[in-house]
Each structure stands twice: as C-alpha cells, then as structure tokens.
Design a protein around this motif. Structure first.
Motif, PDB file in Angstrom:
ATOM      1  N   SER A   1       3.362  28.369 121.608  1.00  0.00           N
ATOM      2  CA  SER A   1       1.900  28.401 121.438  1.00  0.00           C
ATOM      3  C   SER A   1       1.349  27.125 120.826  1.00  0.00           C
ATOM      4  N   VAL A   2       2.206  26.173 120.523  1.00  0.00           N
ATOM      5  CA  VAL A   2       1.803  24.968 119.789  1.00  0.00           C
ATOM      6  C   VAL A   2       0.622  24.270 120.467  1.00  0.00           C
ATOM      7  N   ASN A   3      -0.369  23.936 119.638  1.00  0.00           N
ATOM      8  CA  ASN A   3      -1.523  23.157 120.086  1.00  0.00           C
ATOM      9  C   ASN A   3      -1.638  21.964 119.150  1.00  0.00           C
TER      10      ASN A   3
ATOM     11  N   LYS B   1       0.990  21.945 115.528  1.00  0.00           N
ATOM     12  CA  LYS B   1       1.413  23.222 114.951  1.00  0.00           C
ATOM     13  C   LYS B   1       1.065  24.395 115.859  1.00  0.00           C
TER      14      LYS B   1
ATOM     15  N   ASP C   1      -0.552  27.812 117.341  1.00  0.00           N
ATOM     16  CA  ASP C   1      -1.965  28.183 117.391  1.00  0.00           C
ATOM     17  C   ASP C   1      -2.095  29.703 117.480  1.00  0.00           C
ATOM     18  N   GLU C   2      -2.819  30.316 116.551  1.00  0.00           N
ATOM     19  CA  GLU C   2      -2.949  31.774 116.519  1.00  0.00           C
ATOM     20  C   GLU C   2      -3.682  32.310 117.740  1.00  0.00           C
TER      21      GLU C   2
ATOM     22  N   ASN D   1      -3.756  30.952 120.833  1.00  0.00           N
ATOM     23  CA  ASN D   1      -2.808  30.911 121.949  1.00  0.00           C
ATOM     24  C   ASN D   1      -1.778  32.031 121.829  1.00  0.00           C
TER      25      ASN D   1
ATOM     26  N   ARG E   1      -2.414  23.628 130.008  1.00  0.00           N
ATOM     27  CA  ARG E   1      -2.455  22.446 129.149  1.00  0.00           C
ATOM     28  C   ARG E   1      -2.378  21.181 130.005  1.00  0.00           C
TER      29      ARG E   1
END
Length: 209
Positions: A71-73, A76, A78-79, A81, A115
C-alpha cells in the motif's frame, strides 16, 4: 453469553454467523507497525481473517503485512490504499489460503497499475513516459491472467468434454450436433431427435435383404 470465534477454525462458516455480517475493522498504521482498530481484539482479528479468507491468526497477519507493504504511497504505507485493498479482497471473497494469496496479489497488481497510470499521465519526458507505459502494459496483462487463474482454481481446473459420437438403442433419443459438458452442465447446439425412425428404417432394410 457470546464468545469470540476460534481463529483455528476454517473461515467457511454459515451465513448466519454474526462475524460475517459485521463490518471489517480498519487498520491503524504507526511508526511501530500496524494494529487492528476494534474494541475486542480477538473478534477484530476474526473479522479481518474472514475478510482476507484465511483460517488462522498467523496467516491473517502474514497477508496483512504484505498488503501494508504493497500500500506504500511515497516513503510509507498509506491507510487509504490499505483500506481499499482490504475492501477489494473482501468483495472477491477468497475461500481458502490459495485464493487469499492470489487475491492479495490481484489487488496489489491493480494498485501498482493505477500508480503507473498516474506516472504515465504526469510523465515529463519520453524516458519517463516509456518506462511508465511498459510497466503499465505488463501489469495490465497480468491482472486478467490472475482472474483466469482464480476462475480455473475455483472450478478445480475441470476441462470441457466434447462428445461427438453417440450410440442410441431402439426407442431412445439422440442429440444431433456437438455436446459440451463442463461443471455438470450440458449444452447442445441442436435439439433432441428421436431415434425411432432410424431404427425402423434399419429393420425395413433387414427385411428386404
């Protein structure tokens, strides 16, 4: 008094199980990792295990850790995602550990494809455009292949069986045309034809001989 379900039991529980109808808890991310946001930790783990299609706590935490990393955005996880990914996994309803792993890959590939689509739309030069376009193309081809793999696994890989020659006795009925059988469903390209006329014609030829 109600008790929390046993995480060591399979997730294929009856539809009347209240944990099935309850909302899936959200995941809180922190610098130390993640936690399940639910007032009852054990019930929260069971609800999340049900959503991810796994049977025990270890499998649930393993799949969840992988989704968190995917889920990294930026630098760090991302909640937003992560919540989306868990929701998509739940909607596909994986039924065992194989499906859970495959569906986790599917939602991760989708997220990475989108992405890449963003990077392609915002490319500043030909090099960035080509790189994002190639990555998007590979991911876009992977996703339908994963869907096909999931469908094959769910149907136990049963191949279609085509019957072309059928022997019919007196008084029976034959199906003219190819017949395809798959998953206990028989489909014919033409309707049934009585075998009685053919039997009478054969008997007449035998009498004239």
């Amino acid at each position: 008094m109600n008790t929390a379900p046993d995480l060591n039991l399979p997730t294929a529980t009856a539809a009347t199980d209240p944990t099935k109808a309850a909302a899936t808890p959200r995941i809180k991310l922190s610098s130390h990792g993640f936690s399940i946001d639910h007032p009852d930790p054990e019930l929260g783990e069971q609800l999340l295990a049900n959503a991810l299609g796994v049977a025990d706590r270890d499998a649930m935490h393993g799949i969840l850790r992988q989704l968190v990393k995917a889920s990294v955005n930026g630098p760090k996880p991302d909640e937003v995602n992560l919540a989306f990914m868990i929701s998509m996994v739940k909607s596909i309803r994986p039924r065992d550990s194989i499906e859970a792993m495959l569906v986790a890959q599917m939602v991760s590939v989708h997220l990475m494809a989108m992405r890449c689509a963003y990077h392609l739309a915002n490319a500043e030069d030909i090099g960035q455009q080509d790189s994002a376009g190639r990555a998007l193309g590979r991911l876009a081809r992977t996703f339908p292949a994963q869907i096909d793999a999931l469908n094959r696994y769910r149907s136990h890989g049963e191949p279609a069986i085509t019957v072309q020659n059928v022997s019919v006795g007196d008084g029976g009925k034959a199906i003219v045309g190819n017949v395809t059988q798959h998953a206990s469903v028989i489909v014919s390209d033409k309707g049934p034809v009585s075998a009685a006329p053919a039997a009478r014609m054969a008997a007449k030829r035998k009498a004239q001989a």
